[in-house]
Design a protein around this motif. Structure first.
Motif, PDB file in Angstrom:
ATOM      1  N   ALA A   1       7.785  -4.347 -13.365  1.00 52.94           N
ATOM      2  CA  ALA A   1       8.064  -4.855 -12.019  1.00 52.94           C
ATOM      3  C   ALA A   1       8.541  -3.806 -11.021  1.00 52.94           C
ATOM      4  CB  ALA A   1       9.096  -5.988 -12.107  1.00 52.94           C
ATOM      5  N   TYR A   2       8.600  -2.528 -11.393  1.00 49.06           N
ATOM      6  CA  TYR A   2       9.047  -1.523 -10.416  1.00 49.06           C
ATOM      7  C   TYR A   2       8.257  -1.564  -9.113  1.00 49.06           C
ATOM      8  CZ  TYR A   2      11.727   0.611 -14.224  1.00 49.06           C
ATOM      9  OH  TYR A   2      12.612   0.840 -15.247  1.00 49.06           O
TER      10      TYR A   2
ATOM     11  N   THR B   1       7.820  -2.043  -3.118  1.00 51.10           N
ATOM     12  CA  THR B   1       7.239  -2.791  -2.009  1.00 51.10           C
ATOM     13  C   THR B   1       8.334  -3.343  -1.098  1.00 51.10           C
ATOM     14  OG1 THR B   1       5.284  -3.380  -3.311  1.00 51.10           O
ATOM     15  CG2 THR B   1       5.778  -4.762  -1.406  1.00 51.10           C
ATOM     16  N   GLU B   2       9.402  -3.848  -1.690  1.00 50.52           N
ATOM     17  CA  GLU B   2      10.530  -4.344  -0.896  1.00 50.52           C
ATOM     18  C   GLU B   2      11.160  -3.216  -0.079  1.00 50.52           C
ATOM     19  OE1 GLU B   2      13.658  -6.644   0.727  1.00 50.52           O
ATOM     20  OE2 GLU B   2      11.691  -7.170  -0.064  1.00 50.52           O
ATOM     21  N   LEU B   3      11.304  -2.045  -0.689  1.00 56.22           N
ATOM     22  CA  LEU B   3      11.873  -0.911   0.046  1.00 56.22           C
ATOM     23  C   LEU B   3      10.952  -0.480   1.181  1.00 56.22           C
ATOM     24  CD1 LEU B   3      13.249   1.151  -2.976  1.00 56.22           C
ATOM     25  CD2 LEU B   3      14.602  -0.111  -1.294  1.00 56.22           C
ATOM     26  N   ALA B   4       9.650  -0.458   0.927  1.00 56.91           N
ATOM     27  CA  ALA B   4       8.702  -0.111   1.988  1.00 56.91           C
ATOM     28  C   ALA B   4       8.756  -1.132   3.116  1.00 56.91           C
ATOM     29  CB  ALA B   4       7.291  -0.014   1.414  1.00 56.91           C
ATOM     30  N   ARG B   5       8.912  -2.406   2.756  1.00 54.09           N
ATOM     31  CA  ARG B   5       9.024  -3.456   3.768  1.00 54.09           C
ATOM     32  C   ARG B   5      10.228  -3.220   4.672  1.00 54.09           C
ATOM     33  NH1 ARG B   5      11.683  -7.709   4.985  1.00 54.09           N
ATOM     34  NH2 ARG B   5      13.062  -7.577   3.163  1.00 54.09           N
ATOM     35  N   ARG B   6      11.284  -2.624   4.109  1.00 50.44           N
ATOM     36  CA  ARG B   6      12.500  -2.347   4.883  1.00 50.44           C
ATOM     37  C   ARG B   6      12.398  -1.053   5.692  1.00 50.44           C
ATOM     38  NH1 ARG B   6      17.727  -4.355   1.404  1.00 50.44           N
ATOM     39  NH2 ARG B   6      16.782  -6.254   0.559  1.00 50.44           N
TER      40      ARG B   6
ATOM     41  N   ASP C   1       0.830  -1.203   0.000  1.00 45.70           N
ATOM     42  CA  ASP C   1       0.000   0.000   0.000  1.00 45.70           C
ATOM     43  C   ASP C   1       0.870   1.261   0.000  1.00 45.70           C
ATOM     44  OD1 ASP C   1      -2.340  -1.478   0.016  1.00 45.70           O
ATOM     45  OD2 ASP C   1      -2.544  -1.413   2.202  1.00 45.70           O
ATOM     46  N   VAL C   2       1.925   1.249   0.802  1.00 48.23           N
ATOM     47  CA  VAL C   2       2.833   2.402   0.853  1.00 48.23           C
ATOM     48  C   VAL C   2       3.487   2.612  -0.511  1.00 48.23           C
ATOM     49  CG1 VAL C   2       4.944   3.315   1.907  1.00 48.23           C
ATOM     50  CG2 VAL C   2       3.253   2.146   3.326  1.00 48.23           C
ATOM     51  N   ALA C   3       3.940   1.511  -1.119  1.00 50.51           N
ATOM     52  CA  ALA C   3       4.558   1.603  -2.444  1.00 50.51           C
ATOM     53  C   ALA C   3       3.587   2.140  -3.477  1.00 50.51           C
ATOM     54  CB  ALA C   3       5.086   0.229  -2.869  1.00 50.51           C
ATOM     55  N   ALA C   4       2.356   1.621  -3.451  1.00 48.73           N
ATOM     56  CA  ALA C   4       1.350   2.055  -4.423  1.00 48.73           C
ATOM     57  C   ALA C   4       1.031   3.535  -4.261  1.00 48.73           C
ATOM     58  CB  ALA C   4       0.087   1.218  -4.269  1.00 48.73           C
ATOM     59  N   ALA C   5       0.942   4.000  -3.024  1.00 46.54           N
ATOM     60  CA  ALA C   5       0.654   5.420  -2.793  1.00 46.54           C
ATOM     61  C   ALA C   5       1.795   6.291  -3.304  1.00 46.54           C
ATOM     62  CB  ALA C   5       0.425   5.656  -1.305  1.00 46.54           C
TER      63      ALA C   5
ATOM     64  N   ASP D   1       7.442   9.263   1.614  1.00 41.30           N
ATOM     65  CA  ASP D   1       8.135  10.452   1.119  1.00 41.30           C
ATOM     66  C   ASP D   1       9.478  10.088   0.488  1.00 41.30           C
ATOM     67  OD1 ASP D   1       8.511  13.410   0.948  1.00 41.30           O
ATOM     68  OD2 ASP D   1      10.138  12.983   2.339  1.00 41.30           O
ATOM     69  N   ASP D   2      10.201   9.186   1.124  1.00 42.34           N
ATOM     70  CA  ASP D   2      11.489   8.752   0.578  1.00 42.34           C
ATOM     71  C   ASP D   2      11.304   7.976  -0.723  1.00 42.34           C
ATOM     72  OD1 ASP D   2      13.161   9.878   2.539  1.00 42.34           O
ATOM     73  OD2 ASP D   2      12.736   8.222   3.905  1.00 42.34           O
ATOM     74  N   LEU D   3      10.282   7.152  -0.778  1.00 44.81           N
ATOM     75  CA  LEU D   3      10.013   6.407  -1.999  1.00 44.81           C
ATOM     76  C   LEU D   3       9.679   7.345  -3.149  1.00 44.81           C
ATOM     77  CD1 LEU D   3       7.911   3.393  -0.651  1.00 44.81           C
ATOM     78  CD2 LEU D   3      10.371   3.473  -1.132  1.00 44.81           C
ATOM     79  N   GLU D   4       8.955   8.411  -2.856  1.00 49.75           N
ATOM     80  CA  GLU D   4       8.627   9.372  -3.905  1.00 49.75           C
ATOM     81  C   GLU D   4       9.877  10.101  -4.403  1.00 49.75           C
ATOM     82  OE1 GLU D   4       5.461  11.960  -2.707  1.00 49.75           O
ATOM     83  OE2 GLU D   4       4.137  10.290  -2.161  1.00 49.75           O
TER      84      GLU D   4
END
Length: 422
Positions: free
Chosen positions: A370-371, A376-381, A29-33, A386-389
């Motif tokens: 597949a991005y 999702t893996e980064l969010a899991r970590r 969910d975090v990755a998708a957002a 904000d950092d993902l964006e």
């Protein structure tokens, strides 16, 4: 206790209780957002190379909406990794298309071939106006996103493509190229590559002038593929942010194509960006070591059995059976992102997948669709939205805007001149 005080106590206590049906956001969910707010801006995709090698730049009959049927087993080619459907699935909002041509061409041939590659990519973009928008600036990238289209920029891979001419690099900018990778796998006459024997101790005076001139006109300086000394020399003269369009961290995988820690530190000071690459042997140190060991064993067997190639071949099969090939994974790509983040922060990271140019065989990252798996893996970590964006596209936007601002401030500076070669 007064009624207002009792109510305040109840409300304060209530927020500590979980509300049914409102569990914490999952990593997916975090990755998708993050990708909804800031779609991926990838630094390097080699679709133009595939069009040249597979089709000699003939687009008649080519369907970029779906390239899953493009396998060519007779020539050892699987299906392309990029098409419009999978770009959408991968949440890609902007792409630097690499107009790479072989470093084995002489410089004059490379200039022509690069112009042809720019032409074929522009024709692909023009053929899909509902899905793609040609972009040469940060403002045009923003306009493409507002229109719901994939912003399509052009990057040149390899300094051989400018024929050692500042005039040519200026004209390539006019044709739409917005970055130049200073070398490819071979040295140029003015800069050392990461994968060639050093000739220049980094960059010559011409190479340093090229960096200055690129930044004067607003072309991004790309330090992927160059030697550490070339990286350092370029950073010495750079006055605007530089990029690594597709490179990892040497602290995770020691391949010379990756970025040493000392240069990572300088990228932070420069306010540049390292766009993490997905090429398997740059991602996985175990795979890199296995490949070196396999080459060593092949050389040993050839030396032992020069008159019995079948014996050497059988020995090689036995060695491979005893030493299974490691597989690079999406988690190892995340290791590079995490390493750079811990070293210099998330403000200096992007992604440069190198799809359709060599990034084949990473478990969990088969193609441009597949991005989301990586995010999702980064969010899991523990990477925050904000950092993902920042990693997905905001950092690249910042870098391009800074390069544009520098060029605007120096628009009245005279062009740097160099004598023509012939």
């Amino acid at each position: 206790m007064s009624r207002p005080s009792l109510l305040a106590l109840v409300l304060a206590t209530a927020v500590t209780w979980p509300v049914s049906g409102h569990a914490a956001s999952s990593p997916a969910d975090v990755a998708a957002a993050a990708l909804r707010n800031a779609p991926v801006w990838d630094g390097h995709n080699d679709v133009p190379e595939q069009l040249r090698e597979r089709r000699q730049d003939i687009l008649a009959g080519f369907d970029f909406a779906d390239t899953m049927n493009t396998a060519d087993p007779e020539n050892g080619k699987g299906p392309m990794q990029t098409d419009l459907a999978r770009l959408r699935e991968g949440k890609v909002g902007a792409q630097f298309w690499s107009v790479y041509v072989s470093a084995m061409l002489n410089e004059q041939q490379a200039v022509q071939a690069t112009m042809e590659q720019i032409d074929v990519m522009k024709r692909i973009i023009a053929a899909h106006p509902d899905e793609m928008m040609y972009a040469t600036s940060s403002a045009e990238v923003e306009a493409a996103r507002k229109a719901g289209k994939i912003a399509s920029l052009i990057g040149m891979e390899g300094g051989h493509s400018i024929g050692s001419s500042l005039g040519v690099v200026r004209q390539m900018y006019e044709l739409g190229a917005r970055y130049l990778t200073l070398t490819h796998f071979k040295n140029t006459p003015w800069a050392d590559s990461a994968t060639d024997a050093p000739e220049h101790d980094g960059m010559t005076d011409f190479g340093k002038d090229l960096v200055r001139e690129m930044q004067r006109i607003g072309m991004l300086v790309d330090l992927s593929h160059v030697s550490p000394k070339t990286m350092a020399d370029a950073l010495d003269v750079a006055r605007a942010p530089v990029i690594f369009s597709h490179s990892g961290a040497q602290g995770v995988d020691g391949h010379p194509r990756n970025v040493p820690d000392a240069i990572l530190d300088r990228i932070k000071a420069n306010r540049g960006i390292v766009m993490v690459n997905f090429y398997p042997s740059y991602v996985s140190e175990d795979l890199r070591q296995w490949q070196a060991s396999r080459l060593g064993e092949a050389a040993r067997l050839k030396s032992l059995y020069p008159n019995a190639p079948e014996t050497a071949e059988a020995g090689m099969e036995s060695w491979i059976s005893a030493h299974p090939k490691p597989v690079a994974t999406v988690a190892q790509i995340a290791d590079h992102v995490e390493y750079i983040a811990k070293r210099i922060g998330t403000d200096y990271i992007g992604l440069g997948g190198d799809f359709d140019g060599g990034s084949v065989g990473v478990e969990g990252m088969p193609d441009v669709s597949a991005y989301p798996a990586l995010f999702t893996e980064l969010a899991r970590r523990g990477f925050a939205q904000d950092d993902l964006e920042k990693i997905s596209s905001r950092n690249m936007m910042r870098v391009l805007k800074a390069a544009e601002a520098y060029a605007k401030a120096h628009a009245q500076d005279p062009a740097i001149e160099s004598p023509t070669a012939f």
